[in-house]
Design a protein around this motif. Structure first.
Motif, PDB file in Angstrom:
ATOM      1  N   TYR A 248     -16.626 -41.794  14.203  1.00 52.29           N
ATOM      2  CA  TYR A 248     -15.820 -42.982  13.904  1.00 52.29           C
ATOM      3  C   TYR A 248     -14.374 -42.562  13.659  1.00 52.29           C
ATOM      4  O   TYR A 248     -13.768 -42.925  12.654  1.00 52.29           O
ATOM      5  N   LYS A 249     -13.917 -41.809  14.584  1.00 53.72           N
ATOM      6  CA  LYS A 249     -12.566 -41.258  14.473  1.00 53.72           C
ATOM      7  C   LYS A 249     -11.534 -42.348  14.247  1.00 53.72           C
ATOM      8  O   LYS A 249     -11.536 -43.367  14.916  1.00 53.72           O
ATOM      9  N   GLY A 250     -10.667 -42.094  13.292  1.00 54.12           N
ATOM     10  CA  GLY A 250      -9.579 -43.037  13.069  1.00 54.12           C
ATOM     11  C   GLY A 250      -9.959 -44.219  12.198  1.00 54.12           C
ATOM     12  O   GLY A 250      -9.104 -44.971  11.763  1.00 54.12           O
ATOM     13  N   ILE A 251     -11.252 -44.399  11.940  1.00 52.23           N
ATOM     14  CA  ILE A 251     -11.656 -45.499  11.047  1.00 52.23           C
ATOM     15  C   ILE A 251     -11.947 -44.912   9.678  1.00 52.23           C
ATOM     16  O   ILE A 251     -12.712 -43.955   9.557  1.00 52.23           O
ATOM     17  N   VAL A 252     -11.307 -45.455   8.700  1.00 57.85           N
ATOM     18  CA  VAL A 252     -11.471 -44.919   7.354  1.00 57.85           C
ATOM     19  C   VAL A 252     -12.240 -45.921   6.509  1.00 57.85           C
ATOM     20  O   VAL A 252     -11.925 -47.104   6.498  1.00 57.85           O
ATOM     21  N   MET A 253     -13.259 -45.419   5.872  1.00 58.19           N
ATOM     22  CA  MET A 253     -13.982 -46.245   4.908  1.00 58.19           C
ATOM     23  C   MET A 253     -13.026 -46.548   3.750  1.00 58.19           C
ATOM     24  O   MET A 253     -12.544 -45.647   3.079  1.00 58.19           O
ATOM     25  N   PRO A 254     -12.693 -47.845   3.580  1.00 56.03           N
ATOM     26  CA  PRO A 254     -11.704 -48.161   2.543  1.00 56.03           C
ATOM     27  C   PRO A 254     -12.258 -47.944   1.137  1.00 56.03           C
ATOM     28  O   PRO A 254     -13.461 -47.935   0.921  1.00 56.03           O
ATOM     29  N   SER A 255     -11.330 -47.818   0.199  1.00 56.86           N
ATOM     30  CA  SER A 255     -11.733 -47.680  -1.189  1.00 56.86           C
ATOM     31  C   SER A 255     -11.901 -49.067  -1.811  1.00 56.86           C
ATOM     32  O   SER A 255     -11.125 -49.975  -1.535  1.00 56.86           O
ATOM     33  N   PHE A 256     -12.926 -49.226  -2.619  1.00 58.05           N
ATOM     34  CA  PHE A 256     -13.148 -50.517  -3.271  1.00 58.05           C
ATOM     35  C   PHE A 256     -13.022 -50.392  -4.778  1.00 58.05           C
ATOM     36  O   PHE A 256     -13.712 -51.062  -5.535  1.00 58.05           O
ATOM     37  N   GLY A 257     -12.103 -49.521  -5.172  1.00 59.74           N
ATOM     38  CA  GLY A 257     -11.858 -49.318  -6.598  1.00 59.74           C
ATOM     39  C   GLY A 257     -11.293 -50.545  -7.285  1.00 59.74           C
ATOM     40  O   GLY A 257     -11.288 -50.633  -8.515  1.00 59.74           O
ATOM     41  N   ASN A 258     -10.835 -51.508  -6.497  1.00 59.18           N
ATOM     42  CA  ASN A 258     -10.300 -52.739  -7.090  1.00 59.18           C
ATOM     43  C   ASN A 258     -11.412 -53.677  -7.536  1.00 59.18           C
ATOM     44  O   ASN A 258     -11.164 -54.631  -8.269  1.00 59.18           O
ATOM     45  N   LEU A 259     -12.639 -53.415  -7.071  1.00 58.66           N
ATOM     46  CA  LEU A 259     -13.743 -54.298  -7.450  1.00 58.66           C
ATOM     47  C   LEU A 259     -14.203 -53.998  -8.871  1.00 58.66           C
ATOM     48  O   LEU A 259     -14.095 -52.871  -9.349  1.00 58.66           O
ATOM     49  N   ASP A 260     -14.756 -55.013  -9.477  1.00 55.22           N
ATOM     50  CA  ASP A 260     -15.371 -54.867 -10.783  1.00 55.22           C
ATOM     51  C   ASP A 260     -16.550 -53.885 -10.668  1.00 55.22           C
ATOM     52  O   ASP A 260     -17.314 -53.939  -9.712  1.00 55.22           O
TER      53      ASP A 260
END
Ligand code: HEC
Length: 138
Positions: free
Chosen positions: A112-124
């Motif tokens: 999955y080159k170029g696709i980054v698993m986003p961070s969900f640190g903003n979630l509760d």
């Protein structure tokens, strides 16, 4: 009894009857609500509905697929329990970039080159917990 007294008595009686009626017909307010998130229409378990909603709301399905079956952009979320404890998964979701990975992840990075698993640190954290618990059932 004078007429006036009779009226007063009649009003008091009426008041009393209405009061008692009111008490009897009053809905039980302290009755516990089973679960406010319970989805009566689908009859699904609350935890599942919740997590699924969160997963949809946060766009996981955009990359991981409608049913988390995987797409060209991201892997299928299956056998999660085999690889992640609930807490490890929460930590991962908060900051996937920090996960140093293993062979599985090296392969992902390649595939999955170029696709980054986003961070969900903003979630509760509670919501992340629900997602993590749900994913562990997959
Ligand atoms: C932009 C696309 C994208 C989105 C949105 C996204 N992911 Fe990912 N996810 C990936 C990619 C790509 C990987 C593969 C790992 C890597 O490349 O770092 C991954 C990996 C994972 C993994 C690890 C899989 C394994 O086999 O261990 C989990 C768990 C996961 N994602 C859950 C989620 C959840 C939950 C959400 C929503 C809250 C989400 N992802 C949203 C792209 C995405």
């Amino acid at each position: 009894m004078t007429n006036a007294q009779k009226w007063v008595a009649a009003f008091l009686g009426l008041f009393l009857v209405l009061f008692i009626l009111g008490r009897v017909t009053k809905k039980e307010e302290t009755m516990p609500v089973a679960n406010e998130n319970y989805n009566e229409q689908s009859g699904q378990q609350p935890a599942e509905v919740d997590a699924l909603t969160l997963i949809k709301q946060n766009g996981c399905i955009t990359c991981h697929g409608q049913n988390l079956e995987g797409t060209k952009m991201a892997p299928a979320l299956v056998d999660i329990k085999k690889h992640w404890s609930r807490d490890a998964l929460i930590n991962y979701l908060r900051n996937p970039g920090a996960y140093s990975g293993d062979e599985r992840f090296e392969a992902y990075r390649e595939k999955y080159k170029g696709i980054v698993m986003p961070s969900f640190g903003n979630l509760d954290v509670k919501d992340l917990g629900k997602i993590a618990e749900y994913l562990q059932t997959k």
